[in-house]
Design a protein around this motif. Structure first.
Motif, PDB file in Angstrom:
ATOM      1  N   LYS A  91      -8.686  -7.530  -3.947  1.00 63.69           N
ATOM      2  CA  LYS A  91      -7.235  -7.669  -3.930  1.00 63.69           C
ATOM      3  C   LYS A  91      -6.592  -6.481  -3.207  1.00 63.69           C
ATOM      4  CE  LYS A  91      -3.285  -8.422  -6.945  1.00 63.69           C
ATOM      5  NZ  LYS A  91      -2.806  -8.468  -8.329  1.00 63.69           N
ATOM      6  N   PHE A  92      -7.116  -5.284  -3.464  1.00 62.00           N
ATOM      7  CA  PHE A  92      -6.620  -4.078  -2.806  1.00 62.00           C
ATOM      8  C   PHE A  92      -6.818  -4.176  -1.300  1.00 62.00           C
ATOM      9  CE2 PHE A  92      -7.159   0.235  -1.174  1.00 62.00           C
ATOM     10  CZ  PHE A  92      -6.009   0.840  -1.645  1.00 62.00           C
ATOM     11  N   LYS A  93      -8.021  -4.575  -0.882  1.00 59.71           N
ATOM     12  CA  LYS A  93      -8.317  -4.696   0.553  1.00 59.71           C
ATOM     13  C   LYS A  93      -7.436  -5.751   1.200  1.00 59.71           C
ATOM     14  CE  LYS A  93     -13.119  -3.216   0.918  1.00 59.71           C
ATOM     15  NZ  LYS A  93     -14.473  -3.658   1.293  1.00 59.71           N
ATOM     16  N   LYS A  94      -7.219  -6.841   0.503  1.00 61.00           N
ATOM     17  CA  LYS A  94      -6.381  -7.909   1.054  1.00 61.00           C
ATOM     18  C   LYS A  94      -4.930  -7.445   1.168  1.00 61.00           C
ATOM     19  CE  LYS A  94      -4.991 -12.676   0.420  1.00 61.00           C
ATOM     20  NZ  LYS A  94      -4.923 -13.805  -0.476  1.00 61.00           N
ATOM     21  N   ASN A  95      -4.446  -6.759   0.148  1.00 59.56           N
ATOM     22  CA  ASN A  95      -3.061  -6.284   0.137  1.00 59.56           C
ATOM     23  C   ASN A  95      -2.779  -5.313   1.273  1.00 59.56           C
ATOM     24  OD1 ASN A  95      -0.409  -5.990  -0.879  1.00 59.56           O
ATOM     25  ND2 ASN A  95      -1.017  -4.161  -1.975  1.00 59.56           N
ATOM     26  N   TRP A  96      -3.749  -4.431   1.569  1.00 62.20           N
ATOM     27  CA  TRP A  96      -3.567  -3.436   2.626  1.00 62.20           C
ATOM     28  C   TRP A  96      -4.162  -3.883   3.948  1.00 62.20           C
ATOM     29  CZ3 TRP A  96      -0.128   0.249   2.484  1.00 62.20           C
ATOM     30  CH2 TRP A  96       0.368   0.630   1.249  1.00 62.20           C
ATOM     31  N   GLN A  97      -4.657  -5.102   4.017  1.00 61.01           N
ATOM     32  CA  GLN A  97      -5.205  -5.706   5.237  1.00 61.01           C
ATOM     33  C   GLN A  97      -6.375  -4.886   5.796  1.00 61.01           C
ATOM     34  OE1 GLN A  97      -1.554  -5.809   7.478  1.00 61.01           O
ATOM     35  NE2 GLN A  97      -1.113  -7.901   6.825  1.00 61.01           N
ATOM     36  N   ILE A  98      -7.272  -4.490   4.911  1.00 58.96           N
ATOM     37  CA  ILE A  98      -8.437  -3.695   5.294  1.00 58.96           C
ATOM     38  C   ILE A  98      -9.589  -4.642   5.597  1.00 58.96           C
ATOM     39  CG2 ILE A  98     -10.130  -2.043   4.423  1.00 58.96           C
ATOM     40  CD1 ILE A  98      -7.802  -0.707   2.929  1.00 58.96           C
ATOM     41  N   GLN A  99     -10.125  -4.546   6.820  1.00 56.61           N
ATOM     42  CA  GLN A  99     -11.230  -5.401   7.233  1.00 56.61           C
ATOM     43  C   GLN A  99     -12.574  -4.695   7.122  1.00 56.61           C
ATOM     44  OE1 GLN A  99      -8.503  -5.067   9.463  1.00 56.61           O
ATOM     45  NE2 GLN A  99      -7.588  -6.819   8.468  1.00 56.61           N
ATOM     46  N   LYS A 100     -12.600  -3.375   7.313  1.00 57.31           N
ATOM     47  CA  LYS A 100     -13.845  -2.617   7.303  1.00 57.31           C
ATOM     48  C   LYS A 100     -13.740  -1.490   6.280  1.00 57.31           C
ATOM     49  CE  LYS A 100     -14.922  -3.849  11.931  1.00 57.31           C
ATOM     50  NZ  LYS A 100     -14.598  -3.763  13.251  1.00 57.31           N
ATOM     51  N   ASN A 101     -14.866  -1.161   5.667  1.00 55.60           N
ATOM     52  CA  ASN A 101     -14.870  -0.163   4.592  1.00 55.60           C
ATOM     53  C   ASN A 101     -14.386   1.214   5.046  1.00 55.60           C
ATOM     54  OD1 ASN A 101     -15.686  -1.902   2.576  1.00 55.60           O
ATOM     55  ND2 ASN A 101     -17.863  -1.520   2.933  1.00 55.60           N
ATOM     56  N   TRP A 102     -14.592   1.595   6.316  1.00 60.37           N
ATOM     57  CA  TRP A 102     -14.150   2.909   6.778  1.00 60.37           C
ATOM     58  C   TRP A 102     -12.630   3.037   6.720  1.00 60.37           C
ATOM     59  CZ3 TRP A 102     -10.797   3.511  10.783  1.00 60.37           C
ATOM     60  CH2 TRP A 102     -10.671   2.458  11.682  1.00 60.37           C
ATOM     61  N   GLN A 103     -11.920   1.921   6.754  1.00 57.28           N
ATOM     62  CA  GLN A 103     -10.459   1.957   6.702  1.00 57.28           C
ATOM     63  C   GLN A 103      -9.952   2.352   5.315  1.00 57.28           C
ATOM     64  OE1 GLN A 103      -9.851  -2.061   7.996  1.00 57.28           O
ATOM     65  NE2 GLN A 103      -9.896  -1.516  10.159  1.00 57.28           N
ATOM     66  N   LEU A 104     -10.821   2.302   4.307  1.00 58.55           N
ATOM     67  CA  LEU A 104     -10.437   2.721   2.955  1.00 58.55           C
ATOM     68  C   LEU A 104     -10.161   4.220   2.881  1.00 58.55           C
ATOM     69  CD1 LEU A 104     -12.939   0.603   0.874  1.00 58.55           C
ATOM     70  CD2 LEU A 104     -10.452   0.431   0.802  1.00 58.55           C
ATOM     71  N   ILE A 105     -10.608   4.978   3.877  1.00 59.03           N
ATOM     72  CA  ILE A 105     -10.386   6.423   3.885  1.00 59.03           C
ATOM     73  C   ILE A 105      -8.894   6.762   3.892  1.00 59.03           C
ATOM     74  CG2 ILE A 105     -10.527   6.757   6.398  1.00 59.03           C
ATOM     75  CD1 ILE A 105     -12.050   9.144   3.876  1.00 59.03           C
ATOM     76  N   PHE A 106      -8.084   5.938   4.542  1.00 56.28           N
ATOM     77  CA  PHE A 106      -6.654   6.255   4.639  1.00 56.28           C
ATOM     78  C   PHE A 106      -5.917   6.077   3.317  1.00 56.28           C
ATOM     79  CE2 PHE A 106      -8.013   5.357   8.997  1.00 56.28           C
ATOM     80  CZ  PHE A 106      -7.766   6.611   9.528  1.00 56.28           C
ATOM     81  N   VAL A 117       3.140  -2.313  13.575  1.00 57.86           N
ATOM     82  CA  VAL A 117       1.736  -1.985  13.351  1.00 57.86           C
ATOM     83  C   VAL A 117       0.967  -3.282  13.144  1.00 57.86           C
ATOM     84  CG1 VAL A 117       2.113   0.331  12.413  1.00 57.86           C
ATOM     85  CG2 VAL A 117       2.136  -1.617  10.891  1.00 57.86           C
ATOM     86  N   THR A 118      -0.310  -3.240  13.438  1.00 58.64           N
ATOM     87  CA  THR A 118      -1.143  -4.425  13.299  1.00 58.64           C
ATOM     88  C   THR A 118      -1.494  -4.685  11.843  1.00 58.64           C
ATOM     89  OG1 THR A 118      -2.068  -3.861  15.456  1.00 58.64           O
ATOM     90  CG2 THR A 118      -3.212  -5.559  14.197  1.00 58.64           C
ATOM     91  N   TYR A 119      -1.826  -3.618  11.097  1.00 60.27           N
ATOM     92  CA  TYR A 119      -2.246  -3.743   9.707  1.00 60.27           C
ATOM     93  C   TYR A 119      -1.431  -2.812   8.828  1.00 60.27           C
ATOM     94  CZ  TYR A 119      -6.241  -5.733  12.128  1.00 60.27           C
ATOM     95  OH  TYR A 119      -7.033  -6.474  12.944  1.00 60.27           O
ATOM     96  N   ARG A 120      -1.289  -3.171   7.558  1.00 56.22           N
ATOM     97  CA  ARG A 120      -0.497  -2.361   6.623  1.00 56.22           C
ATOM     98  C   ARG A 120      -1.092  -0.975   6.408  1.00 56.22           C
ATOM     99  NH1 ARG A 120       1.068  -4.406   1.256  1.00 56.22           N
ATOM    100  NH2 ARG A 120       2.881  -3.109   1.567  1.00 56.22           N
ATOM    101  N   TRP A 121      -2.422  -0.856   6.409  1.00 58.71           N
ATOM    102  CA  TRP A 121      -3.045   0.444   6.160  1.00 58.71           C
ATOM    103  C   TRP A 121      -2.693   1.450   7.250  1.00 58.71           C
ATOM    104  CZ3 TRP A 121      -6.398   2.280   9.794  1.00 58.71           C
ATOM    105  CH2 TRP A 121      -7.002   1.356  10.643  1.00 58.71           C
ATOM    106  N   GLU A 122      -2.281   0.966   8.421  1.00 59.01           N
ATOM    107  CA  GLU A 122      -1.911   1.881   9.506  1.00 59.01           C
ATOM    108  C   GLU A 122      -0.646   2.669   9.169  1.00 59.01           C
ATOM    109  OE1 GLU A 122      -3.463   0.151  13.640  1.00 59.01           O
ATOM    110  OE2 GLU A 122      -1.990  -1.143  12.653  1.00 59.01           O
ATOM    111  N   ILE A 123       0.180   2.137   8.298  1.00 65.02           N
ATOM    112  CA  ILE A 123       1.386   2.869   7.872  1.00 65.02           C
ATOM    113  C   ILE A 123       0.969   4.139   7.124  1.00 65.02           C
ATOM    114  CG2 ILE A 123       3.475   2.772   6.462  1.00 65.02           C
ATOM    115  CD1 ILE A 123       3.574  -0.234   7.057  1.00 65.02           C
ATOM    116  N   ILE A 124      -0.077   4.032   6.305  1.00 63.26           N
ATOM    117  CA  ILE A 124      -0.585   5.217   5.607  1.00 63.26           C
ATOM    118  C   ILE A 124      -1.079   6.233   6.628  1.00 63.26           C
ATOM    119  CG2 ILE A 124      -2.327   6.088   3.997  1.00 63.26           C
ATOM    120  CD1 ILE A 124      -2.321   3.283   2.714  1.00 63.26           C
ATOM    121  N   ARG A 125      -1.783   5.758   7.636  1.00 58.54           N
ATOM    122  CA  ARG A 125      -2.302   6.638   8.688  1.00 58.54           C
ATOM    123  C   ARG A 125      -1.145   7.337   9.401  1.00 58.54           C
ATOM    124  NH1 ARG A 125      -6.674   4.451  12.991  1.00 58.54           N
ATOM    125  NH2 ARG A 125      -5.021   2.995  13.498  1.00 58.54           N
ATOM    126  N   ILE A 126      -0.074   6.628   9.644  1.00 59.66           N
ATOM    127  CA  ILE A 126       1.099   7.216  10.298  1.00 59.66           C
ATOM    128  C   ILE A 126       1.731   8.279   9.402  1.00 59.66           C
ATOM    129  CG2 ILE A 126       3.451   6.706  11.066  1.00 59.66           C
ATOM    130  CD1 ILE A 126       2.292   3.978  12.084  1.00 59.66           C
TER     131      ILE A 126
END
Length: 164
Positions: free
Chosen positions: A3-18, A74-83
Motif C-alpha cells: 500500500k505504501f509503495k502504491k501510494n508513493w508510486q514506487i516501482q523499484k526498491n531503491w526508490q524507498l530510500i527517499f 513530476v512523474t511519480y509522487r516519491w520524486e516530491i520527497i527527492r525535491i
C-alpha cells in the motif's frame, strides 16, 4: 508495504530510500525543535514532545505534497520527497559555504554594522544557493526540474539576460 509503495508510486526498491531519508530528516527536525521548546532536560516529556512534533510536521508536509503535486510536474509522487531533500541540502550547504567566504572577504559583525553584515551574508548565501540548487538537483536526478525552477527564479530577480 504494498500500500505504501502504491501510494508513493514506487516501482523499484531503491526508490524507498527517499521516503526513508524523508522520515529520518523529519524525525531529526522534530528532535531539534523539541530541544528548542524545552529549556530544561525533562527525560519524561522529551520523547512525547518529539513524537507530537514529528506527527505535526508529517501532517504539514503531507499537506504540502498535495498542494505541490498539482503545481510541480513530476512523474511519480516519491520524486516530491527527492525535491524536498534537494532543497534542504541546498539550504544548509549554502550557509556552510557562505560563512567561510564572508570571513575570507574580511566581513565580520565587529567591523560592520549588523544590518550590513546580515545583508551581505544573505546575498552571498543566495548566490551560492542558486549554484548549489542546480548542482544538487543534478546529483539527485532532478536536473530538469531545478533548471526550470532556477530560470523562473532568475526571471523574478530581473536577470532575464542570463537565461537562454
Amino acid at each position: 508495504m504494498k500500500k505504501f509503495k502504491k501510494n508513493w508510486q514506487i516501482q523499484k526498491n531503491w526508490q524507498l530510500i527517499f521516503p526513508l531519508i524523508g522520515i529520518i530528516g523529519l524525525f531529526y527536525s522534530a528532535y531539534k525543535l523539541a530541544f528548542l521548546i524545552i529549556t530544561e532536560f525533562h527525560i519524561v516529556f522529551t520523547p512525547l514532545i518529539i513524537l507530537v512534533l514529528f506527527y505535526l510536521l508529517l501532517k504539514f508536509f503531507l499537506f504540502l505534497f498535495k498542494l505541490l503535486e498539482k503545481k510541480w510536474i513530476v512523474t511519480y509522487r516519491w520524486e516530491i520527497i527527492r525535491i524536498f531533500i534537494v532543497f534542504a541540502i541546498t539550504g544548509s550547504s549554502s550557509v556552510l559555504i557562505g560563512k567561510p567566504i564572508i570571513t575570507l572577504l574580511g566581513i565580520t559583525k565587529e567591523n560592520l554594522n549588523p544590518f550590513v553584515y546580515w545583508f551581505l551574508y544573505i546575498i552571498i548565501g543566495l548566490i551560492f544557493y542558486q549554484i548549489l540548487l542546480v548542482f544538487f538537483g543534478w546529483l539527485f536526478g532532478q536536473f530538469q526540474f531545478f533548471w526550470e525552477f532556477e530560470k523562473k527564479m532568475l526571471r523574478r530577480f530581473g536577470l532575464k539576460r542570463f537565461i537562454n
